[in-house]
Design a protein around this motif. Structure first.
Motif, PDB file in Angstrom:
ATOM      1  N   GLU A 126       3.807   5.716  -7.219  1.00 39.38           N
ATOM      2  CA  GLU A 126       5.157   6.234  -7.502  1.00 39.38           C
ATOM      3  C   GLU A 126       5.388   6.381  -9.007  1.00 39.38           C
TER       4      GLU A 126
ATOM      5  N   ILE B  89      -3.145   7.034   2.264  1.00 41.71           N
ATOM      6  CA  ILE B  89      -2.044   6.202   1.779  1.00 41.71           C
ATOM      7  C   ILE B  89      -1.137   6.993   0.848  1.00 41.71           C
ATOM      8  N   ILE B  90      -1.737   7.749  -0.067  1.00 37.75           N
ATOM      9  CA  ILE B  90      -0.945   8.508  -1.039  1.00 37.75           C
ATOM     10  C   ILE B  90      -0.092   9.564  -0.345  1.00 37.75           C
TER      11      ILE B  90
ATOM     12  N   GLN C 270       1.602   1.056  -4.015  1.00 37.28           N
ATOM     13  CA  GLN C 270       2.694   2.013  -3.822  1.00 37.28           C
ATOM     14  C   GLN C 270       3.468   2.205  -5.119  1.00 37.28           C
TER      15      GLN C 270
ATOM     16  N   ASN D 265       0.797  -1.224   0.000  1.00 36.63           N
ATOM     17  CA  ASN D 265       0.000   0.000   0.000  1.00 36.63           C
ATOM     18  C   ASN D 265       0.830   1.275   0.000  1.00 36.63           C
ATOM     19  N   CYS D 266       1.765   1.357   0.943  1.00 38.76           N
ATOM     20  CA  CYS D 266       2.598   2.547   1.069  1.00 38.76           C
ATOM     21  C   CYS D 266       3.743   2.211   2.015  1.00 38.76           C
TER      22      CYS D 266
ATOM     23  N   ARG E 101       1.222   9.261   2.476  1.00 36.82           N
ATOM     24  CA  ARG E 101       2.354   8.564   3.084  1.00 36.82           C
ATOM     25  C   ARG E 101       3.398   8.188   2.042  1.00 36.82           C
ATOM     26  N   ILE E 102       2.965   8.047   0.813  1.00 29.98           N
ATOM     27  CA  ILE E 102       3.908   7.740  -0.266  1.00 29.98           C
ATOM     28  C   ILE E 102       4.703   8.980  -0.639  1.00 29.98           C
ATOM     29  N   ASP E 103       4.008  10.132  -0.704  1.00 26.50           N
ATOM     30  CA  ASP E 103       4.679  11.391  -1.068  1.00 26.50           C
ATOM     31  C   ASP E 103       3.912  12.557  -0.464  1.00 26.50           C
TER      32      ASP E 103
END
Length: 315
Positions: free
Chosen positions: A264, A286-287, A260, A164-165, A289-291
């Motif tokens: 990305e 979640i997004i 994830q 997910n992330c 946490r990715i960026d």
């Protein structure tokens, strides 16, 4: 391919549902009731009643959850589409991939509805035949998780279901191995292990029978080339070709969701704004946490939807 100042739409999957979802939108936008009405005519089931009043156990049943989320997500997309705005790329998390394909006109809404209903039916049957659990690992170390999953695979069926992330991975495991897996993962691979409120071990080999039947069922439906590039869960890169989209969908049920990696990839191509089209804000969180640098907008109620549309008008 590169997107300058790009916008991506993302569609949520199972786990984003809650009793009462869509109620405020229903009052503000007639197309929401119309979309549920179309679904009722096609499937002969009042899913709007389930969305609004549940009860929770009924809404959380896979056979209802997937269809409810698909219908509501598509209705919200149509609200945004009526403004004349189209994203540069689109993706959906697991079930959400069907909403994405319908939004991108790779799949008719009515066909997507029937396919989602069949998918849910087959997954429910597989879950009943091969009982399993899904464990969300928070504060997880990816390599440590994969090592433990590899070690435990000698004891039974277990696999990574969702990437997910950073720090959040979901594992699917057969019921008899769930306690041992929880203990092992919480000891050395994750800060917290949470059992998800789903009825089976999705995105694992325990869904292989469902996937085999689903593959045959899909043969009765026509897929078109997408108007908007779609990022399938199993590929994590943009696709418009109808054959490639169908093939990706056929293997999704038993394969890991590379969320994830998908996000990305979109960011790497220039996407700076994500709009979560559907109930809840699971993907928005979640997004982020990715960026942390990207903009993220939710659409689950009229104020949030209005804020998202206002931003899109400036894109």
């Amino acid at each position: 391919m590169a997107y300058k100042n790009g916008v991506a739409f993302v569609f949520p999957g199972q786990g984003s549902q809650y009793v009462g979802m869509g109620e405020e939108l229903l009052e503000a936008y007639p197309i929401v009731r119309e979309t549920f009405g179309r679904a009722n005519e096609i499937l002969g089931v009042d899913y709007l009643e389930t969305c609004l009043n549940g009860p929770v156990d009924k809404l959380n049943d896979t056979g209802n959850t997937q269809v409810c989320i698909y219908i509501l997500s598509y209705a919200i997309y149509k609200i945004i589409e009526d403004t004349g705005f189209k994203p540069q790329v689109i993706a959906g998390h697991s079930l959400g991939e069907y909403s994405a394909l319908s939004a991108a006109n790779a799949l008719k809404f009515s066909d997507g509805l029937q396919i989602v209903a069949k998918r849910a039916e087959l997954m429910s049957k597989a879950a009943a035949k091969y009982p399993g659990r899904m464990l969300a690992l928070l504060g997880a170390d990816m390599r440590a998780v994969e090592d433990i999953v590899s070690d435990l695979s000698n004891r039974g069926t277990i696999s990574v279901a969702n990437y997910n992330c950073p720090g959040q991975i979901v594992v699917s495991v057969e019921a008899g191995l769930a306690d041992l897996a929880t203990d092992a993962l919480s000891m050395s691979a994750a800060k917290k292990v949470v059992m998800l409120p789903v009825s089976g071990a999705f995105h694992s080999t325990m869904m292989q029978a469902a996937e085999d039947d689903f593959r045959a069922f899909l043969d009765g439906y026509i897929f078109l080339g997408a108007d908007i590039p779609v990022v399938p869960n199993t590929l994590a890169h943009p696709v418009i070709d109808a054959v490639e989209l169908r093939n990706a969908l056929q293997t999704q049920i038993s394969s890991s969701v590379k969320w994830q990696q998908s996000v990305e990839q979109m960011i790497g191509l220039g996407i700076k704004t994500f709009v979560e089209v559907g109930p809840g804000q699971v993907l928005s969180k979640i997004i982020k946490r990715i960026d942390k640098q990207v903009e993220v907008f939710a659409t689950e109620n009229p104020p949030l939807l209005a804020k998202a549309i206002d931003r899109l008008k400036k894109a």
